[in-house]
Write an enzyme that holds these catalytic residues in place. Structure first.
Site, short mmCIF file in Angstrom:
data_model
loop_
_atom_site.label_atom_id
_atom_site.label_comp_id
_atom_site.label_asym_id
_atom_site.label_seq_id
_atom_site.Cartn_x
_atom_site.Cartn_y
_atom_site.Cartn_z
N GLU A 88 0.99 -1.06 0.12
CA GLU A 88 0.05 0.00 -0.09
C GLU A 88 0.97 1.27 0.11
OE1 GLU A 88 -3.03 -0.06 3.01
OE2 GLU A 88 -3.69 -2.05 2.24
N CYS A 101 3.82 8.24 1.15
CA CYS A 101 4.16 7.53 1.86
C CYS A 101 4.32 6.22 1.14
CB CYS A 101 3.31 7.42 3.14
SG CYS A 101 3.42 6.44 4.38
N CYS A 108 5.70 -6.63 8.13
CA CYS A 108 6.86 -6.27 9.00
C CYS A 108 6.99 -7.06 10.16
CB CYS A 108 6.51 -4.78 9.48
SG CYS A 108 7.91 -4.21 10.49
N CYS A 112 5.65 -4.55 16.55
CA CYS A 112 5.18 -3.52 17.45
C CYS A 112 3.08 -3.87 17.44
CB CYS A 112 5.43 -2.28 16.70
SG CYS A 112 6.82 -1.77 16.47
N CYS A 115 0.57 -1.71 15.71
CA CYS A 115 0.60 -1.26 14.32
C CYS A 115 -0.12 -2.56 13.47
CB CYS A 115 2.14 -1.28 13.87
SG CYS A 115 2.55 -1.15 12.16
N GLY A 162 6.33 -1.64 6.77
CA GLY A 162 7.67 -2.26 6.96
C GLY A 162 8.58 -1.42 7.35
N GLU A 163 9.86 -1.90 7.86
CA GLU A 163 10.85 -1.25 8.40
C GLU A 163 11.92 -1.20 7.52
OE1 GLU A 163 11.77 0.26 11.41
OE2 GLU A 163 13.92 0.36 10.20
N HIS A 219 8.21 6.61 20.79
CA HIS A 219 6.88 5.85 21.68
C HIS A 219 7.07 5.87 23.21
CE1 HIS A 219 5.45 5.64 17.46
NE2 HIS A 219 6.04 4.43 17.26
N CYS A 336 -1.11 6.41 9.20
CA CYS A 336 -0.07 5.84 10.02
C CYS A 336 -0.30 4.39 10.78
CB CYS A 336 1.05 6.79 11.05
SG CYS A 336 2.30 7.60 9.87
#
Ligand code: SAH
Ligand code: SF4
Length: 347
Positions: A88, A101, A108, A112, A115, A162-163, A219, A336
Site C-alpha cells: 500500500e 508515504c 513487517c 510493534c 501497528c 515495513g521497516e 513512543h 500511519c
C-alpha cells in the site's frame, strides 16, 4: 523483478542488444521516471520497441484498488508487483506540498503490537525497483489531486508498510533511484526515512545518503515501557539509539524527528513527557505526536485531544519543538500504522 529494477546502464544494454541505438535507452529511462509514463504513452519511441518492452520487460505495476478521502486530497493505492508482492502507498496533498508515504516491505517483522502492519508479520522484502516504483504510481495519481494542492509529488517519506532498515540495501538503492537527476530528480532533503530504531541502519544511512532526513519512532522515553511497545528496544536500548542518532546528526547536520503515537493511558502521561524533554533536547529533535490510529488487532485507543495538548505543552515548555499530526486518511485505513494489505477487502 520489474523494469523499474533496471538502472540506465542495464536498460541501455538490453536495448542495444535488440539493435536499437543507445539514446533510445535514455529516452526510455526519462519516460519511465521523469514522466511516469506507461509504454503506451511513450509515443516518442518506435512502436516495435514499445511492443518488445511490454513483452520482455513488463511494467508489473498493477493497481488492484485505489481509494480517496479528505475531498480527494488523500489517495491510497494497493499495488501488486508481478505475482509476488502487494503493498500500500499513500499520497497526501497539502496546500504547499504533496507527500508520498512508501512501503519498504510487504508486512513487517518488528512486532510493534499497536501497528496493523506489525500484526500481519513479514510477507516479503520489496526490491529497490518496487519501492521506487510506488513513486511512479504516486506521480500518476497526483494528476488527479484537487486544485487546492500542487499536482506533482514533492516529498517522500518511508512510513508505509515495513521497516526500511530491515531491508536496507533496497531502501538505499531506491533512494538513489528517486534522486537521479536523469529520472525523477527528487531533492534529497525532501526524502525522510522512518525507523523503529535499528541502530546499524541509522549509521549506514548517514554514510550513504547524508542529505536524507531521519525520523525515529520512540513512543516511550524509558526502556521498560519501550521494551513493551517496541520489541526491538531489547536489542538496541534507548542509550544506544540516542548515540546513533547523535552520530547521524553530527554527520548530516540535520534535525532528526522523534515520532510518538499517542496511546491512551499507555505512553501519554506527564511523566513520559518529562522524560522525553531532555532526550529531545540533547538530540535537538523535533517531536511529532501522532494520535494513535485504531487497528483491528489491538484494543489500544488514541489519547484524548486534551491529553495530547497537555503532553505537547510539557514538551514546548521544556524547549522542544512539537507538531501534532493530523490523522489523514483514517477512514480509508491509509493513516500511519493502518496499512495492512488484505486481499479479502480489495474486491
Ligand atoms: N517501521 C518504520 C516505518 C513505518 S511505520 C517505523 O516504525 O518507524 C510509520 C509510523 O507509523 C511510525 O512512526 C510508527 O510508529 C507509526 N505507527 C505505527 N502504528 C501506528 C498506529 N496504530 N497509530 C499511529 N501511528 C502508528
Ligand atoms: Fe514495523 Fe514500524 Fe509497524 Fe513497528 S511500527 S511493526 S517497525 S511498520
Amino acid at each position: 523483478m520489474t523494469v523499474y529494477d533496471l538502472g540506465p546502464g542495464e536498460l541501455a544494454e538490453r536495448i542495444e542488444g535488440w539493435g536499437y541505438p543507445r539514446y533510445r535507452a535514455k529516452q526510455l529511462y526519462a519516460a519511465l521516471w521523469g514522466r511516469a509514463a506507461t509504454y503506451d504513452e511513450m509515443t516518442d519511441l518506435p512502436t516495435a520497441l514499445r511492443d518488445r518492452l511490454a513483452e520482455e520487460l513488463p511494467e508489473h505495476l498493477e493497481i488492484l484498488a485505489e481509494r480517496t478521502a479528505d475531498d480527494g486530497s488523500t489517495r491510497k493505492g494497493l499495488i501488486r508487483f508481478g505475482e509476488q508482492h502487494v503493498v500500500e502507498t499513500v499520497l497526501m496533498g497539502y496546500r504547499d506540498r504533496v507527500t508520498v508515504c512508501v512501503s519498504s516491505q510487504a508486512g513487517c517483522a518488528m512486532g510493534c503490537g499497536f501497528c496493523a502492519t506489525g500484526q500481519m508479520g513479514l510477507k516479503g522484502n520489496l526490491t529497490a525497483g518496487e519501492i521506487a516504483a510506488q513513486m511512479v504510481w504516486a506521480a500518476r495519481a497526483a494528476r488527479h489531486l484537487p486544485p487546492s494542492t500542487p499536482r506533482r509529488v514533492t516529498n517522500v517519506v518511508f512510513m508505509g508498510m515495513g521497516e526500511p532498515m530491515a531491508n536496507y540495501r533496497a531502501t538505499r538503492d531506491s533512494i538513489s533511484r528517486l534522486l537521479d537527476p536523469a529520472g525523477m530528480d527528487l531533492g534529497a532533503r525532501h526524502v525522510t526515512v522512518s525507523t523503529v530504531g535499528v541502530v546499524p541502519g541509522i549509521r549506514r544511512l548517514a554514510a550513504d545518503h547524508p542529505q536524507v532526513g531521519l525520523a525515529v519512532s520512540f513512543h516511550a522515553a524509558d526502556d521498560e515501557l519501550r521494551n513493551d511497545l517496541v520489541p526491538v528496544n531489547r536489542l538496541w536500548p534507548l542509550a544506544e539509539l540516542e548515540a546513533a542518532i547523535t552520530e547521524w546528526r553530527n554527520r548530516t547536520h540535520r534535525r532528526p524527528s522523534i515520532e510518538w503515537a499517542m496511546i491512551d493511558g499507555v505512553n501519554d502521561s506527564d511523566r513520559q513527557a518529562s522524560l522525553l524533554v531532555p532526550i529531545a533536547r540533547r538530540l535537538r529533535a523535533h517531536v511529532n505526536l501522532i494520535p494513535m490510529n485504531p487497528t483491528p488487532g489491538s484494543t489500544s485507543r488514541p489519547s484524548s485531544r486534551r491529553r495530547i495538548a497537555t503532553f505537547a505543552d510539557i514538551l514546548r515548555n521544556g524547549g522542544v519543538p512539537v507538531t501534532v499530526r493530523d490523522t489523514r486518511g483514517r477512514e480509508i485505513e491509509a493513516a500511519c500504522g493502518q496499512l495492512r494489505w488484505e486481499l479479502a477487502r480489495v474486491g
